[in-house]
Design a protein around this motif. Structure first.
Motif, PDB file in Angstrom:
ATOM      1  N   GLY A 138       1.448  -3.428   4.547  1.00  0.00           N
ATOM      2  CA  GLY A 138       1.647  -2.919   3.190  1.00  0.00           C
ATOM      3  C   GLY A 138       2.643  -1.790   3.036  1.00  0.00           C
ATOM      4  O   GLY A 138       2.786  -1.243   1.946  1.00  0.00           O
ATOM      5  N   LYS A 139       3.321  -1.445   4.132  1.00  0.00           N
ATOM      6  CA  LYS A 139       4.306  -0.350   4.037  1.00  0.00           C
ATOM      7  C   LYS A 139       5.567  -0.686   4.819  1.00  0.00           C
ATOM      8  O   LYS A 139       5.524  -1.490   5.752  1.00  0.00           O
ATOM      9  N   ILE A 140       6.660  -0.010   4.449  1.00  0.00           N
ATOM     10  CA  ILE A 140       7.867  -0.104   5.278  1.00  0.00           C
ATOM     11  C   ILE A 140       7.657   0.872   6.437  1.00  0.00           C
ATOM     12  O   ILE A 140       7.620   2.088   6.225  1.00  0.00           O
ATOM     13  N   ILE A 141       7.482   0.337   7.643  1.00  0.00           N
ATOM     14  CA  ILE A 141       7.143   1.233   8.764  1.00  0.00           C
ATOM     15  C   ILE A 141       8.363   1.638   9.584  1.00  0.00           C
ATOM     16  O   ILE A 141       8.268   2.501  10.440  1.00  0.00           O
ATOM     17  N   TRP A 142       9.501   0.974   9.334  1.00  0.00           N
ATOM     18  CA  TRP A 142      10.703   1.330  10.104  1.00  0.00           C
ATOM     19  C   TRP A 142      11.925   0.907   9.305  1.00  0.00           C
ATOM     20  O   TRP A 142      11.900  -0.128   8.628  1.00  0.00           O
ATOM     21  N   THR A 143      12.963   1.713   9.358  1.00  0.00           N
ATOM     22  CA  THR A 143      14.243   1.274   8.785  1.00  0.00           C
ATOM     23  C   THR A 143      15.381   1.828   9.631  1.00  0.00           C
ATOM     24  O   THR A 143      15.264   2.903  10.227  1.00  0.00           O
ATOM     25  N   LYS A 197       0.818  -1.218   0.000  1.00  0.00           N
ATOM     26  CA  LYS A 197       0.000   0.000   0.000  1.00  0.00           C
ATOM     27  C   LYS A 197       0.846   1.259   0.000  1.00  0.00           C
ATOM     28  O   LYS A 197       0.551   2.212   0.716  1.00  0.00           O
ATOM     29  N   GLY A 198       1.942   1.227  -0.743  1.00  0.00           N
ATOM     30  CA  GLY A 198       2.788   2.417  -0.805  1.00  0.00           C
ATOM     31  C   GLY A 198       4.160   2.161  -0.212  1.00  0.00           C
ATOM     32  O   GLY A 198       4.565   2.810   0.746  1.00  0.00           O
ATOM     33  N   VAL A 199       4.868   1.191  -0.795  1.00  0.00           N
ATOM     34  CA  VAL A 199       6.204   0.840  -0.292  1.00  0.00           C
ATOM     35  C   VAL A 199       7.250   1.779  -0.895  1.00  0.00           C
ATOM     36  O   VAL A 199       7.264   2.009  -2.101  1.00  0.00           O
ATOM     37  N   ASP A 200       8.087   2.341  -0.037  1.00  0.00           N
ATOM     38  CA  ASP A 200       9.253   3.126  -0.448  1.00  0.00           C
ATOM     39  C   ASP A 200      10.485   2.387   0.047  1.00  0.00           C
ATOM     40  O   ASP A 200      10.536   1.978   1.206  1.00  0.00           O
ATOM     41  N   LEU A 201      11.463   2.230  -0.841  1.00  0.00           N
ATOM     42  CA  LEU A 201      12.629   1.416  -0.501  1.00  0.00           C
ATOM     43  C   LEU A 201      13.810   1.873  -1.337  1.00  0.00           C
ATOM     44  O   LEU A 201      13.646   2.200  -2.514  1.00  0.00           O
TER      45      LEU A 201
END
Ligand SMILES: Nc1ncnc2c1ncn2[C@@H]1O[C@H](COP(=O)(O)OP(=O)(O)OP(=O)(O)O)[C@@H](O)[C@H]1O
Ligand SMILES: [Mg+2]
Length: 252
Positions: A215-220, A18-22
């Protein structure tokens, strides 16, 4: 090296991503964590174009893969190696033919030269030469995993995806595979995304960790950042607690 923006993937009307940024920098080893069924494998497959996306951009080595010709896209994607979670080997082909498949059929390499490369990478992943002429169904699960790894390495990728490379392997073979990933990634400019539930493996291979949830990257952050974070989602996962925001449906 790799940049994913606002990636949305739906399968059968169900929103998986649902809107992955990587981002993966040159030579960086990124590990993706996340619960079972959260869409980690779907993420890698959609980057490779094996699962269609509804929205978002994927840029590999500066090339937006949706805005180039089919030939250019195939050329860029042919330098992305993938170890599939289930192996995805061709049962009707021998081991060396599986490993050399992309070289022969993708790059048009002469079978003799491709076989030589297949034998070389088999050695790198500790597969005995005698297995070269067997079929996948006569190999153990761990051996099949190594065949998948050998195939991913054979095309000399610039970026490589490992989907659960150590799942189902004994601890020693796991460490061999981890060592191989570290060697592959750290001693060269190859970038890597590894999906794993194996925190020992993560500690050996990760430059950076990303956590996928809902659906998202919530932490990096770094491995140290992961160990020290107060983020309740990451804490629940790392500490393997059965209660917390990851398992609380109301948290979504
Ligand atoms: N080809 C497909 N057809 C239908 N649904 C699919 C398909 N591939 C994946 N899914 C669904 O997408 C969701 C995410 O699956 P995915 O395999 O990406 O999970 P994962 O995070 O890799 O889990 P695991 O850690 O168990 O491997 C699941 O609900 C799965 O059923
Ligand atoms: Mg998976």
């Amino acid at each position: 090296m790799l940049s994913v923006r606002n990636l949305h993937v739906k399968i059968d009307e169900l929103s998986i991503l649902k809107g992955v940024d990587l981002d993966v920098a040159d030579g960086e080893s990124l590990v993706i964590l996340g619960g079972s069924g959260t869409g980690k494998s779907v993420l890698l497959k959609s980057i490779l174009g094996l699962i269609p996306k509804q929205r978002g951009t994927v840029t590999i080595n500066g090339v937006d893969i949706d805005n180039v010709t089919k030939d250019e896209r195939e050329k860029v994607l042919s330098r992305v190696g993938m170890l599939f979670q289930g192996g995805a080997l061709f049962d009707s082909l021998t081991i060396w033919e599986n490993i050399a498949f992309g070289l022969i059929h993708g790059q048009g390499m002469d079978p003799g030269a491709a076989q030589k490369i297949a034998f070389d990478v088999m050695q790198q992943v500790d597969l005995e030469r005698r297995t070269a002429f067997l079929h996948p169904d006569s190999l153990s699960g761990g051996m099949r995993k190594r065949v998948g790894l050998a195939r991913a390495l054979a095309s000399k990728p610039k970026i490589i995806f490992f989907d659960e490379p150590t799942t189902g392997l004994d601890p020693i073979t796991s460490n061999i595979v981890n060592g191989l990933i570290v060697r592959t990634v750290k001693c060269s400019e190859i970038g890597a995304i590894t999906i794993t539930h194996d925190l020992d493996s993560l500690r050996q291979i990760a430059d950076r960790v990303a956590f996928l949830f809902d659906g998202k990257i919530i932490w990096t952050g770094s491995v140290q950042g992961m160990d020290n974070t107060e983020n309740p989602y990451i804490r629940q996962f790392i500490d393997a607690k059965t209660t917390g925001p990851l398992t609380d449906r109301n948290a979504r």
